[in-house]
Write an enzyme that holds these catalytic residues in place. Sequence first.
Site, PDB file in Angstrom:
ATOM      1  N   HIS A 122     -13.167  -2.676  -2.498  1.00 56.79           N
ATOM      2  CA  HIS A 122     -12.331  -2.300  -1.357  1.00 56.79           C
ATOM      3  C   HIS A 122     -12.762  -3.063  -0.092  1.00 56.79           C
ATOM      4  O   HIS A 122     -12.707  -2.536   1.014  1.00 56.79           O
ATOM      5  CB  HIS A 122     -12.447  -0.785  -1.137  1.00 56.79           C
ATOM      6  CG  HIS A 122     -11.185  -0.095  -0.717  1.00 56.79           C
ATOM      7  ND1 HIS A 122     -10.478   0.730  -1.551  1.00 56.79           N
ATOM      8  CD2 HIS A 122     -10.506  -0.060   0.459  1.00 56.79           C
ATOM      9  CE1 HIS A 122      -9.431   1.237  -0.909  1.00 56.79           C
ATOM     10  NE2 HIS A 122      -9.424   0.766   0.307  1.00 56.79           N
ATOM     11  N   LYS A 181      -7.356  -0.588  -9.856  1.00 54.21           N
ATOM     12  CA  LYS A 181      -8.064  -1.329  -8.798  1.00 54.21           C
ATOM     13  C   LYS A 181      -9.261  -0.525  -8.313  1.00 54.21           C
ATOM     14  O   LYS A 181      -9.137   0.672  -8.046  1.00 54.21           O
ATOM     15  CB  LYS A 181      -7.114  -1.594  -7.630  1.00 54.21           C
ATOM     16  CG  LYS A 181      -7.769  -2.213  -6.392  1.00 54.21           C
ATOM     17  CD  LYS A 181      -6.715  -2.583  -5.362  1.00 54.21           C
ATOM     18  CE  LYS A 181      -7.296  -3.224  -4.123  1.00 54.21           C
ATOM     19  NZ  LYS A 181      -7.851  -2.273  -3.161  1.00 54.21           N
ATOM     20  N   TYR A 224      -1.993   5.488  -4.229  1.00 53.12           N
ATOM     21  CA  TYR A 224      -3.057   6.481  -4.103  1.00 53.12           C
ATOM     22  C   TYR A 224      -2.477   7.752  -4.690  1.00 53.12           C
ATOM     23  O   TYR A 224      -1.522   8.308  -4.127  1.00 53.12           O
ATOM     24  CB  TYR A 224      -3.422   6.708  -2.632  1.00 53.12           C
ATOM     25  CG  TYR A 224      -4.317   5.651  -2.035  1.00 53.12           C
ATOM     26  CD1 TYR A 224      -5.487   5.254  -2.675  1.00 53.12           C
ATOM     27  CD2 TYR A 224      -4.011   5.075  -0.803  1.00 53.12           C
ATOM     28  CE1 TYR A 224      -6.315   4.305  -2.109  1.00 53.12           C
ATOM     29  CE2 TYR A 224      -4.843   4.122  -0.235  1.00 53.12           C
ATOM     30  CZ  TYR A 224      -5.987   3.746  -0.895  1.00 53.12           C
ATOM     31  OH  TYR A 224      -6.808   2.806  -0.333  1.00 53.12           O
ATOM     32  N   SER A 281       0.830  -1.212   0.000  1.00 51.58           N
ATOM     33  CA  SER A 281       0.000   0.000   0.000  1.00 51.58           C
ATOM     34  C   SER A 281       0.863   1.260   0.000  1.00 51.58           C
ATOM     35  O   SER A 281       1.947   1.289   0.580  1.00 51.58           O
ATOM     36  CB  SER A 281      -0.879  -0.010   1.256  1.00 51.58           C
ATOM     37  OG  SER A 281      -1.428   1.265   1.490  1.00 51.58           O
ATOM     38  N   THR A 300      -5.279   2.663  -7.311  1.00 48.39           N
ATOM     39  CA  THR A 300      -6.598   2.467  -6.694  1.00 48.39           C
ATOM     40  C   THR A 300      -7.478   3.678  -6.990  1.00 48.39           C
ATOM     41  O   THR A 300      -7.085   4.816  -6.720  1.00 48.39           O
ATOM     42  CB  THR A 300      -6.447   2.258  -5.175  1.00 48.39           C
ATOM     43  OG1 THR A 300      -5.688   1.066  -4.972  1.00 48.39           O
ATOM     44  CG2 THR A 300      -7.803   2.103  -4.503  1.00 48.39           C
TER      45      THR A 300
HETATM   46  C1  FNR Z   1      -7.648  -2.053   2.653  1.00 47.92           C
HETATM   47  N1  FNR Z   1      -7.668  -1.923   1.266  1.00 47.92           N
HETATM   48  C2  FNR Z   1      -6.789  -1.038   0.661  1.00 47.92           C
HETATM   49  N2  FNR Z   1      -6.758  -0.962  -0.695  1.00 47.92           N
HETATM   50  C3  FNR Z   1      -5.861  -0.146  -1.315  1.00 47.92           C
HETATM   51  O1  FNR Z   1      -5.852  -0.095  -2.542  1.00 47.92           O
HETATM   52  N3  FNR Z   1      -4.976   0.586  -0.555  1.00 47.92           N
HETATM   53  C4  FNR Z   1      -4.943   0.546   0.794  1.00 47.92           C
HETATM   54  O2  FNR Z   1      -4.137   1.214   1.432  1.00 47.92           O
HETATM   55  C5  FNR Z   1      -5.898  -0.271   1.441  1.00 47.92           C
HETATM   56  N4  FNR Z   1      -5.969  -0.322   2.812  1.00 47.92           N
HETATM   57  C6  FNR Z   1      -6.816  -1.210   3.433  1.00 47.92           C
HETATM   58  C7  FNR Z   1      -6.802  -1.328   4.813  1.00 47.92           C
HETATM   59  C8  FNR Z   1      -7.573  -2.305   5.442  1.00 47.92           C
HETATM   60  C9  FNR Z   1      -7.530  -2.444   6.919  1.00 47.92           C
HETATM   61  C10 FNR Z   1      -8.376  -3.177   4.659  1.00 47.92           C
HETATM   62  C11 FNR Z   1      -9.182  -4.286   5.285  1.00 47.92           C
HETATM   63  C12 FNR Z   1      -8.418  -3.034   3.292  1.00 47.92           C
HETATM   64  C13 FNR Z   1      -8.544  -2.773   0.438  1.00 47.92           C
HETATM   65  C14 FNR Z   1      -7.855  -4.092   0.082  1.00 47.92           C
HETATM   66  O3  FNR Z   1      -6.804  -3.886  -0.830  1.00 47.92           O
HETATM   67  C15 FNR Z   1      -8.822  -5.084  -0.580  1.00 47.92           C
HETATM   68  O4  FNR Z   1      -9.477  -4.466  -1.651  1.00 47.92           O
HETATM   69  C16 FNR Z   1      -9.855  -5.652   0.403  1.00 47.92           C
HETATM   70  O5  FNR Z   1      -9.302  -5.855   1.673  1.00 47.92           O
HETATM   71  C17 FNR Z   1     -10.392  -6.951  -0.150  1.00 47.92           C
HETATM   72  O6  FNR Z   1     -11.447  -7.400   0.612  1.00 47.92           O
HETATM   73  P1  FNR Z   1     -11.334  -8.525   1.765  1.00 47.92           P
HETATM   74  O7  FNR Z   1     -10.518  -9.688   1.232  1.00 47.92           O
HETATM   75  O8  FNR Z   1     -10.681  -7.874   2.930  1.00 47.92           O
HETATM   76  O9  FNR Z   1     -12.762  -8.860   1.988  1.00 47.92           O
END
Ligand code: FNR
Length: 381
Positions: A274, A250, A144, A120, A170
């Site tokens: 997400h 994404k 981001y 990330s 993203t």
């Molecule tokens: C995320 N996700 C996320 N996505 C992204 O592109 N950049 C990020 O910094 C983050 N940070 C983040 C923090 C936390 C705590 C979570 C749970 C999720 C989203 C992540 O990449 C992904 O899309 C989801 O977590 C997928 O869903 P599941 O497997 O958690 O249900």
Amino acid sequence: VREIYLAGPEGRKGQLTTDLTALEDAARAVLAPAVSAFVAGGAGTGATGRANRDAFDRWRLLPRALRGVTRRDLTVDLLGRPLPAPVLLAPISAQSAVHPQGELATVRGAADAGLPFVLSSYSSHSLEEVAAAAGPGPRWFQLYWPSDDDLAASLVRRAEASGYTALVLTVDNPSVGYRPADLDHGYLPLIGGTGLANYTSDPVFRAALPPDAGPEAVVRHWARVNGNPSLTWDRLNQLREWTSLPLLVKGVLHPDDAHLAVANGADGVIVSNHGGRQLDGAVASLDCLPAVRAALGGAVPVLMDSGVRTGTDVVKALALGADAVLLGRPYLYGLALQGRAGVRHVLRCLLAELDVALTQLGCGSARSLGPELLAPAGPLG
Ligand code: FNR
């Protein structure tokens, strides 16, 4: 699976459950309430998080018998590289909140399985530190896109220079989601305290601050440049000037957006909401996958995430058109419980169940999963 079974009689039974759906409860016991809320939480009422799971549950697997499946092949090719299995670790921010070694432990656990870790933008360790911990382990970088283009270019160039082999932009985050659990616990201190290593180590970011800037000034400046609701599709080609890395977008749900991503130069898309953290009431990610695949045809990689919890979920996603899936929260729970070993455990369980599922389905290869192995819940027509 044999390995896991045989470990029992040899007295090597693991301490972590092999039921990946039960890890959340186990992790909650070791995490501070604010951190648990941050990881498990979803937007608004949680409707999209529930929809993600319901979408998987509406599909049933339709196995075929006596197909000679002594050997199963989990490998796939993605962006011209072989992967040992169609699974990546999704970008998740601020991982030191969960375990002191944060992303360093995660990337090592991923490397143990040979699976790519997507780092990330908001990581607790800088992308260079994570690259060093990864060794030869595969890694992608998630961007981001900040409102300062010089800063964006700097992050992208640092990622390419540090051996990240793909860039994930993203796009479902034009603003932070309305997440009551995070809002109630105060989300910003969490990210501000643990998730800004890529910024504080960045020359462009630092140049904008006085040399003696304290943590509060850092967070305030980050909050100023963070988020970029003005972005439009035509800006994607700007990324091409900064890097030659393959680019995946994404957070695509609408098939027209998938088309726009590719028309504007993306090499692939990640169908995702997400993990239900952004727009409450948004459609389930899995439900969008077939339409996105149909919009793009077979030539472009389509990945998906949001709601993947088991090996059979991976099967369903691939049968509906995904080339690979990203796993989110489950690996973070493994990280919380046992660091690198916990991440490795989660991936091992997921791949073990995927292998069992291919065997039971009578399907010799992850590449040949298709919709003929699925049926909607209910009587067969
Ligand atoms: C995320 N996700 C996320 N996505 C992204 O592109 N950049 C990020 O910094 C983050 N940070 C983040 C923090 C936390 C705590 C979570 C749970 C999720 C989203 C992540 O990449 C992904 O899309 C989801 O977590 C997928 O869903 P599941 O497997 O958690 O249900």
